[in-house]
Design an enzyme around this catalytic site. Structure first.
Site, mmCIF file in Angstrom:
data_model
loop_
_atom_site.group_PDB
_atom_site.id
_atom_site.type_symbol
_atom_site.label_atom_id
_atom_site.label_comp_id
_atom_site.label_asym_id
_atom_site.label_seq_id
_atom_site.Cartn_x
_atom_site.Cartn_y
_atom_site.Cartn_z
ATOM 1 N N LYS A 172 0.877 -1.174 0.000
ATOM 2 C CA LYS A 172 0.000 0.000 0.000
ATOM 3 C C LYS A 172 0.907 1.215 0.000
ATOM 4 O O LYS A 172 1.590 1.504 0.990
ATOM 5 C CB LYS A 172 -0.935 0.046 1.207
ATOM 6 C CG LYS A 172 -1.963 1.186 1.041
ATOM 7 C CD LYS A 172 -2.725 1.538 2.285
ATOM 8 C CE LYS A 172 -2.004 2.517 3.159
ATOM 9 N NZ LYS A 172 -1.731 3.843 2.538
ATOM 10 N N GLU A 247 8.358 0.181 12.084
ATOM 11 C CA GLU A 247 9.293 1.313 12.152
ATOM 12 C C GLU A 247 8.448 2.531 12.484
ATOM 13 O O GLU A 247 7.802 3.104 11.608
ATOM 14 C CB GLU A 247 9.974 1.515 10.790
ATOM 15 C CG GLU A 247 10.884 0.391 10.378
ATOM 16 C CD GLU A 247 12.233 0.451 11.074
ATOM 17 O OE1 GLU A 247 12.653 1.559 11.462
ATOM 18 O OE2 GLU A 247 12.848 -0.605 11.240
ATOM 19 N N CYS A 281 11.625 10.424 10.647
ATOM 20 C CA CYS A 281 11.476 9.765 11.949
ATOM 21 C C CYS A 281 12.744 9.871 12.784
ATOM 22 O O CYS A 281 12.675 9.831 14.001
ATOM 23 C CB CYS A 281 11.062 8.321 11.764
ATOM 24 S SG CYS A 281 12.146 7.414 10.668
#
Ligand code: NAD
Length: 477
Positions: A172, A247, A281
């Site tokens: 996706k 993650e 991140c």
């Protein structure tokens, strides 16, 4: 008639619209205008993707790993020839500069190539002494969910090791940045990936994850995104005991010790922090500075940050583009207001820029009280807090004082301090006098609320394998 680009699904080797013909808009964050659309998958599209991945599984997993690797290397070469056009598309969808988008695609190419080159060796049996060995086997169909901040690298870090290990994938892609998944899947197809081995879907994220993870066909979930969504997906995966690689978010500290060389530390922090408008991140978000250097650090850092050239992502002079979407602007506004209302000082930035596009300037906050949200929630944007410390023990305590544990950075040349900090920082990755992105050959994963499992390097491929222990063989022939 509309002339907007329309991105399709890729299911069972065919590009096509979703069954209901529904589409979602793609917005240019520098103009806030819709400029493309992306197909939205229905339940029957997802069922078709599941069936085609499962149908292709046997042939793909039993194809020699060397041949699987050759397809990845060929796809890397094909993608490398498209970087210029692909980077322009990514920049228009995401808001990062063309230079950043080009650099990101280069890393995606390296990742496809690294996994391709190591596919054979990482699929080979591992001898364990006389009559014993480990046989790595592909785990099965993978459901991979990738976000919009580094879409090219993050797709490559999931697709390449899964395919190298022999697993078909249902990917996706991020609805905000669909062209990236399309360019990468087209490169794989051109390189000869068989029908059904890679399926690409877009749509309503919660519907897609719920449907795919409820299927016993899916054996692995790999997701990059927020901790909150990661937990929802892990709960769905628990029902079928699908292996999870998560993650998740980060809130990375940088400790600037009293011997740090500010001429190196300030540009290193500033460049890495404001890449992709801080939406990374592992971007640093909390700077802790030894008190003797604090005043000088703050004034030089503020000066450096004010000079960052903000502008249109396709202007070569631009150093920082807009944020990716309106949600991030609202998050920056709320975090800044909360800190300010609790007594923090805004050294620079702090309000949305008055122009079209989702532009938030580099922002430095000081005197931030410990209960301010910005010290606990992942900022995921161009906001930095800066605070002084008196002892290394105090810096470590502050650095470890969030629920996250993805990356941590520090600046010092003193070997004993380097050892002490390396051992005491709660993070999946620690970098000394250095801030850079993750590389294709190294494992990367978080601790605490930053997730579990590994991407990258050998461990990244092992994430998609069963390590079958075989005892008592007469010979390894
Ligand atoms: P979000 O958590 O809603 O979405 C993040 C990503 O997860 C998007 O790509 C989205 O499509 C996907 N997603 C969301 N809900 C999902 C679901 N139920 N099933 C499957 N996928 C789902 O938030 P957002 O507003 O898009 O992004 C902001 C937050 O996301 C940030 O605060 C940051 O913490 C996090 N994020 C982290 C990373 C990362 O690299 N770790 C990347 C992007 C976003």
């Amino acid at each position: 008639m509309s002339d907007t680009k329309s991105h399709e699904l890729f299911i069972n080797g065919k590009w096509r619209a979703g069954g209901s013909r529904a589409t979602l808009p793609v917005i240019n964050p520098a103009t806030e205008k819709v400029f493309a659309s992306v197909a939205s998958a229905t339940v029957s599209d997802l069922d078709e993707a599941l069936a085609s991945a499962e149908w292709s599984r046997k042939a793909w997993s039993s194809r020699p790993a060397k041949k699987r690797g050759e397809i990845l290397v060929a796809a890397a070469r094909i993608l490398a020839t498209k970087i210029e056009a692909a980077a322009r598309d990514l920049s228009a969808e995401q808001g990062k500069t063309i230079a950043e988008a080009t650099g990101e695609y280069t890393r995606a190419v390296e990742t496809l190539e690294w996994n391709g080159r190591h596919a054979e060796e990482l699929s080979a049996p591992i001898p364990m002494g006389p009559n014993r060995m480990i046989v790595p086997e592909p785990l099965g169909v993978v459901a991979a969910f990738t976000p919009w901040n580094y879409p090219a690298v993050l797709i490559a870090r999931k697709l390449a090791p899964a395919l190298a290990a022999g697993c078909p994938v249902i990917l996706k892609g991020a609805e905000e940045t669909p062209s990236v998944a399309v360019h990468i899947v087209k490169s794989l197809r051109q390189a000869g990936i068989p029908e059904g081995v890679v399926n690409l879907v877009f749509g309503v994220p919660v519907h897609i994850s719920r449907h795919l993870l409820s299927s016993p066909i899916v054996k692995v979930l790999t997701f990059t995104g927020s901790t909150a969504v990661g937990k929802q997906l892990a709960a769905l995966a628990a029902k079928n005991l699908q292996r999870c690689i998560l993650e998740l978010g980060g809130h990375s500290p940088v400790i600037v010790c009293k011997d740090a060389d500010l001429t190196k530390a300030i540009p290193a922090i500033s460049e890495y922090k404001f890449e992709c408008a801080g939406q990374s991140c592992n971007a640093p978000s909390r700077i802790l500075v030894a008190r003797p250097l604090y005043g000088e650090f703050l004034s030089r850092m503020t000066e450096a940050v004010r000079k960052i050239k903000i502008g249109q992502p396709d202007d070569p002079a631009t150093e920082m583009g807009p944020m990716a979407n309106a949600r991030r602007i609202e998050a920056m506004r709320c975090l800044t207001k909360d800190a300010f209302d609790r007594g923090a000082r805004i050294e620079t930035g702090g309000t949305r820029l008055d122009r079209p596009g989702f532009y938030w300037p580099p922002t430095i906050l000081t005197g931030v009280p410990k209960d301010a949200r910005v010290l606990h929630e992942e900022p995921f944007g161009p906001i930095l807090t800066v605070a002084p410390f008196d002892t290394i023990e105090e810096a470590v305590e502050e650095a470890n004082a969030t629920d996250y544990g993805l990356a941590a950075y520090f600046f010092t040349d003193a070997a004993d301090t380097q050892r002490k900090l390396t051992n005491s920082l709660s993070a999946g990755a620690v970098s000394v006098n250095y801030l850079k992105g993750v590389s294709a050959d190294a494992p990367y994963g978080g601790v605490k609320q930053s997730g579990y499992g590994y991407e990258g390097g050998e461990q990244g491929v092992r994430s998609f394998q069963i390590l079958k222990m075989v005892n008592g063989l007469s010979s390894f022939g």
